[in-house]
Motif scaffolding. Structure first.
Motif, PDB file in Angstrom:
ATOM      1  N   LEU A  98       0.938  -1.130   0.075  1.00 39.46           N
ATOM      2  CA  LEU A  98      -0.072  -0.029   0.094  1.00 39.46           C
ATOM      3  C   LEU A  98       0.626   1.115  -0.207  1.00 39.46           C
ATOM      4  O   LEU A  98       0.758   2.246  -0.661  1.00 39.46           O
ATOM      5  CB  LEU A  98      -0.816   0.140   1.270  1.00 39.46           C
ATOM      6  N   GLY A  99       2.091   1.157   0.792  1.00 36.48           N
ATOM      7  CA  GLY A  99       2.977   2.217   0.796  1.00 36.48           C
ATOM      8  C   GLY A  99       3.481   2.614  -0.584  1.00 36.48           C
ATOM      9  O   GLY A  99       3.412   3.856  -0.949  1.00 36.48           O
ATOM     10  N   ALA A 100       3.919   1.553  -1.384  1.00 37.85           N
ATOM     11  CA  ALA A 100       4.246   1.857  -2.485  1.00 37.85           C
ATOM     12  C   ALA A 100       3.337   2.228  -3.891  1.00 37.85           C
ATOM     13  O   ALA A 100       3.908   2.766  -4.523  1.00 37.85           O
ATOM     14  CB  ALA A 100       5.010   0.386  -3.065  1.00 37.85           C
ATOM     15  N   TRP A 101       2.178   1.707  -3.599  1.00 40.31           N
ATOM     16  CA  TRP A 101       0.884   1.763  -4.480  1.00 40.31           C
ATOM     17  C   TRP A 101       0.707   3.490  -4.386  1.00 40.31           C
ATOM     18  O   TRP A 101       0.319   4.081  -5.458  1.00 40.31           O
ATOM     19  CB  TRP A 101      -0.027   1.068  -4.649  1.00 40.31           C
ATOM     20  N   GLY A 102       0.514   3.736  -3.307  1.00 41.20           N
ATOM     21  CA  GLY A 102       0.063   5.044  -2.968  1.00 41.20           C
ATOM     22  C   GLY A 102      -1.484   5.125  -3.336  1.00 41.20           C
ATOM     23  O   GLY A 102      -2.269   4.420  -3.119  1.00 41.20           O
ATOM     24  N   GLU A 103      -1.891   6.201  -4.333  1.00 42.57           N
ATOM     25  CA  GLU A 103      -2.902   6.346  -4.856  1.00 42.57           C
ATOM     26  C   GLU A 103      -3.330   5.524  -6.183  1.00 42.57           C
ATOM     27  O   GLU A 103      -4.566   5.711  -6.735  1.00 42.57           O
ATOM     28  CB  GLU A 103      -3.155   7.954  -5.322  1.00 42.57           C
ATOM     29  N   ARG A 104      -2.579   4.708  -6.386  1.00 44.80           N
ATOM     30  CA  ARG A 104      -2.619   3.768  -7.719  1.00 44.80           C
ATOM     31  C   ARG A 104      -3.438   2.340  -7.346  1.00 44.80           C
ATOM     32  O   ARG A 104      -3.205   1.290  -8.215  1.00 44.80           O
ATOM     33  CB  ARG A 104      -1.195   3.547  -8.549  1.00 44.80           C
ATOM     34  N   LEU A 105      -3.750   2.283  -6.206  1.00 44.72           N
ATOM     35  CA  LEU A 105      -4.297   0.740  -5.608  1.00 44.72           C
ATOM     36  C   LEU A 105      -5.360   0.371  -6.828  1.00 44.72           C
ATOM     37  O   LEU A 105      -5.331  -0.927  -7.148  1.00 44.72           O
ATOM     38  CB  LEU A 105      -5.063   1.076  -4.509  1.00 44.72           C
ATOM     39  N   ALA A 106      -6.050   1.165  -7.354  1.00 37.40           N
ATOM     40  CA  ALA A 106      -7.066   0.667  -8.433  1.00 37.40           C
ATOM     41  C   ALA A 106      -6.332  -0.056  -9.719  1.00 37.40           C
ATOM     42  O   ALA A 106      -7.182  -0.772 -10.156  1.00 37.40           O
ATOM     43  CB  ALA A 106      -7.911   1.698  -8.889  1.00 37.40           C
ATOM     44  N   THR A 107      -5.287   0.352  -9.853  1.00 40.32           N
ATOM     45  CA  THR A 107      -4.624  -0.433 -11.110  1.00 40.32           C
ATOM     46  C   THR A 107      -3.474  -1.296 -10.562  1.00 40.32           C
ATOM     47  O   THR A 107      -2.857  -1.901 -11.414  1.00 40.32           O
ATOM     48  CB  THR A 107      -3.997   0.773 -11.970  1.00 40.32           C
ATOM     49  N   ALA A 108      -3.193  -1.519  -9.500  1.00 39.61           N
ATOM     50  CA  ALA A 108      -2.237  -2.138  -9.028  1.00 39.61           C
ATOM     51  C   ALA A 108      -2.242  -3.819  -8.903  1.00 39.61           C
ATOM     52  O   ALA A 108      -3.362  -4.407  -9.192  1.00 39.61           O
ATOM     53  CB  ALA A 108      -1.674  -1.966  -7.600  1.00 39.61           C
ATOM     54  N   GLY A 109      -1.399  -4.434  -9.147  1.00 37.74           N
ATOM     55  CA  GLY A 109      -1.452  -6.067  -9.026  1.00 37.74           C
ATOM     56  C   GLY A 109      -0.471  -6.656  -7.808  1.00 37.74           C
ATOM     57  O   GLY A 109       0.580  -5.948  -7.621  1.00 37.74           O
ATOM     58  N   LEU A 110      -0.425  -7.884  -7.687  1.00 39.45           N
ATOM     59  CA  LEU A 110       0.194  -8.552  -6.641  1.00 39.45           C
ATOM     60  C   LEU A 110       0.652 -10.022  -7.171  1.00 39.45           C
ATOM     61  O   LEU A 110      -0.288 -10.865  -7.584  1.00 39.45           O
ATOM     62  CB  LEU A 110      -0.724  -8.724  -5.429  1.00 39.45           C
ATOM     63  N   ILE A 111       1.893 -10.174  -6.882  1.00 40.13           N
ATOM     64  CA  ILE A 111       2.173 -11.670  -7.008  1.00 40.13           C
ATOM     65  C   ILE A 111       3.047 -12.128  -5.729  1.00 40.13           C
ATOM     66  O   ILE A 111       3.870 -11.430  -5.339  1.00 40.13           O
ATOM     67  CB  ILE A 111       3.439 -11.837  -8.202  1.00 40.13           C
ATOM     68  N   THR A 112       2.510 -13.277  -5.266  1.00 42.28           N
ATOM     69  CA  THR A 112       3.159 -13.914  -4.119  1.00 42.28           C
ATOM     70  C   THR A 112       3.730 -15.114  -4.628  1.00 42.28           C
ATOM     71  O   THR A 112       3.248 -15.977  -5.344  1.00 42.28           O
ATOM     72  CB  THR A 112       1.957 -14.213  -2.998  1.00 42.28           C
ATOM     73  N   LEU A 113       5.093 -15.392  -3.725  1.00 37.62           N
ATOM     74  CA  LEU A 113       5.507 -16.518  -4.058  1.00 37.62           C
ATOM     75  C   LEU A 113       5.588 -17.080  -2.714  1.00 37.62           C
ATOM     76  O   LEU A 113       6.044 -16.603  -1.589  1.00 37.62           O
ATOM     77  CB  LEU A 113       7.077 -16.598  -4.421  1.00 37.62           C
ATOM     78  N   ASP A 114       4.674 -18.223  -2.313  1.00 36.41           N
ATOM     79  CA  ASP A 114       4.000 -18.559  -1.026  1.00 36.41           C
ATOM     80  C   ASP A 114       3.405 -19.779  -0.989  1.00 36.41           C
ATOM     81  O   ASP A 114       2.856 -20.289  -1.992  1.00 36.41           O
ATOM     82  CB  ASP A 114       3.012 -17.528  -0.411  1.00 36.41           C
ATOM     83  N   ALA A 115       3.709 -20.500  -0.021  1.00 39.62           N
ATOM     84  CA  ALA A 115       3.103 -21.760   0.042  1.00 39.62           C
ATOM     85  C   ALA A 115       1.821 -21.895   0.669  1.00 39.62           C
ATOM     86  O   ALA A 115       0.858 -22.578   0.495  1.00 39.62           O
ATOM     87  CB  ALA A 115       3.949 -22.762   1.283  1.00 39.62           C
ATOM     88  N   HIS A 116       1.141 -20.565   1.097  1.00 39.64           N
ATOM     89  CA  HIS A 116      -0.145 -20.270   1.885  1.00 39.64           C
ATOM     90  C   HIS A 116      -0.917 -19.132   1.214  1.00 39.64           C
ATOM     91  O   HIS A 116      -0.195 -18.256   0.419  1.00 39.64           O
ATOM     92  CB  HIS A 116       0.320 -19.850   3.066  1.00 39.64           C
ATOM     93  N   TYR A 117      -1.950 -19.170   1.213  1.00 38.01           N
ATOM     94  CA  TYR A 117      -3.030 -18.430   0.618  1.00 38.01           C
ATOM     95  C   TYR A 117      -2.940 -16.808   1.221  1.00 38.01           C
ATOM     96  O   TYR A 117      -3.296 -15.865   0.682  1.00 38.01           O
ATOM     97  CB  TYR A 117      -4.491 -18.678   0.538  1.00 38.01           C
ATOM     98  N   ASP A 118      -2.751 -17.094   2.841  1.00 38.06           N
ATOM     99  CA  ASP A 118      -2.597 -15.791   3.666  1.00 38.06           C
ATOM    100  C   ASP A 118      -4.001 -14.944   3.058  1.00 38.06           C
ATOM    101  O   ASP A 118      -4.137 -13.659   3.176  1.00 38.06           O
ATOM    102  CB  ASP A 118      -1.348 -14.802   3.017  1.00 38.06           C
ATOM    103  N   LEU A 119      -5.144 -15.681   3.196  1.00 35.44           N
ATOM    104  CA  LEU A 119      -6.300 -15.094   3.345  1.00 35.44           C
ATOM    105  C   LEU A 119      -7.141 -15.324   4.646  1.00 35.44           C
ATOM    106  O   LEU A 119      -8.413 -15.154   4.570  1.00 35.44           O
ATOM    107  CB  LEU A 119      -7.122 -15.681   1.910  1.00 35.44           C
ATOM    108  N   ARG A 120      -6.503 -15.556   5.599  1.00 36.01           N
ATOM    109  CA  ARG A 120      -6.971 -15.489   6.966  1.00 36.01           C
ATOM    110  C   ARG A 120      -7.758 -14.277   7.447  1.00 36.01           C
ATOM    111  O   ARG A 120      -7.439 -13.530   7.123  1.00 36.01           O
ATOM    112  CB  ARG A 120      -6.062 -16.254   8.147  1.00 36.01           C
ATOM    113  N   ASP A 121      -8.769 -14.535   8.379  1.00 38.67           N
ATOM    114  CA  ASP A 121      -9.337 -13.547   9.060  1.00 38.67           C
ATOM    115  C   ASP A 121      -8.341 -12.901  10.049  1.00 38.67           C
ATOM    116  O   ASP A 121      -7.332 -13.277  10.285  1.00 38.67           O
ATOM    117  CB  ASP A 121     -10.726 -13.875  10.052  1.00 38.67           C
ATOM    118  N   GLY A 122      -8.656 -11.580  10.550  1.00 36.38           N
ATOM    119  CA  GLY A 122      -7.955 -11.031  11.452  1.00 36.38           C
ATOM    120  C   GLY A 122      -6.679  -9.974  10.841  1.00 36.38           C
ATOM    121  O   GLY A 122      -6.482 -10.092   9.615  1.00 36.38           O
TER     122      GLY A 122
END
Length: 310
Positions: free
Chosen positions: A132-156
């Motif tokens: 979020l700090g890197a994207w600033g006001e450009r969140l609406a056009t941003a993209g994310l790539i994760t290299l991860d064994a986990h979804y990281d979609l937990r609550d909390g």
């Protein structure tokens, strides 16, 4: 992992020990800036990940900033010293709402003076405020790539929730790609969340059939489809536990160290990637030879290599 006994050879310069970002001249920009984000207090398992940024900086001195693979293509070896490196220091107390606000501000400030910011974690909770700090006001056009064994979609709010938190902040799930998702460390519920959000998932098994270079190239096109900036999360627990024992959640059968390094270099080579994080390495729990921290340090150099080879 100490540096006191490292030999001094004037013909073998060492990586690391980069000047402070604030020391750059007026109008000068770094090609790559480091930023330590020692998040750890919301981790789902006990971790000493707050010790890792300093450990990675120390490990960088074990390596030389020269690309030997480039020798075959160019007829010579190429040094990363052609790039401008800088170090933005560490964010103090990065956990919690106020800490995350400091992270976002520090990343935004570093991004204003560097082409690529590499955030040294810390646990995976850093991914949300760093992106979020890197994207600033450009969140609406941003993209994310994760290299991860986990979804990281937990609550909390934890190291298991950064992708969900970015979705809730407004990131379009159709511009998220998750590479290396593993069996037996995720649940059906979180797989359903990823599917419902439109996330592209590349399971660990698929990487046995497809080269990392091809997978990552496709991920860049998906994440970059909005025309905005891309953040890459390199969660080192995606790797086989034999090469990443310092990651609390790494499992036998993860990707190889070389595959992670390939992804890091590919990230650096694409101008749309403006920020990268290295997460989930606990320097205090590493093997005696420091292999996990050293892999993280090499990933920093691989991002730099990608920038140099653009």
């Amino acid at each position: 992992m100490g540096t006191a006994a490292l030999p001094n050879d004037p013909l073998w310069p060492r990586a690391g020990d980069w000047p402070p970002l604030d020391a750059l001249g007026a109008g000068e920009r770094a090609d790559l800036a480091l930023l330590g984000v020692p998040a750890f207090s919301t981790s789902l398992s006990p971790t000493g990940a707050h010790a890792t940024p300093a450990a990675i900086r120390a490990a960088l001195r074990r390596y030389n900033p020269t690309l030997m693979a480039d020798r075959e293509r160019r007829g010579d070896a190429r040094s990363l010293d052609d790039l401008v490196f800088a170090d933005a220091g560490d964010v103090g107390e990065p956990d919690g709402p106020e800490g995350e606000a400091r992270v976002r501000a520090a990343v935004a400030a570093a991004s204003a003076r560097a082409g690529t910011v590499v955030a040294l974690g810390g646990d995976n909770s850093l991914t949300s405020p760093v992106a979020l700090g890197a994207w600033g006001e450009r969140l609406a056009t941003a993209g994310l790539i994760t290299l991860d064994a986990h979804y990281d979609l937990r609550d909390g709010v934890s190291n298991g929730s950064p992708v969900r938190r970015l979705l809730e902040a407004g990131l379009d799930g159709r511009r998220i790609v998750q590479i290396g998702i593993a069996d037996f460390v995720n649940s059906r519920e979180y797989a359903d969340r990823a599917r419902d959000a439109g996330i592209t998932v590349v399971h660990r098994d698929e990487l046995h059939r497809r080269p990392m270079g091809d997978v990552f190239a496709e991920a860049l096109e998906i994440a970059g489809a909005g025309g905005g900036p891309i953040h890459v999360d390199l969660d080192v627990d995606v790797c086989d536990r034999a090469v990443a024992p310092g990651c609390p959640a790494s499992v036998p059968g993860g990707i190889s160290a070389y595959e992670l390094r390939q992804a890091a270099r590919a990230a650096g080579a694409d101008q749309r990637v403006e920020s990268v994080d290295l997460a989930e390495v606990d320097a205090t729990a590493d093997a005696p030879d420091g292999r996990t921290v050293r892999l993280a340090a090499l990933c920093v150099l691989e991002v730099a290599a990608g920038i140099a080879l653009r």
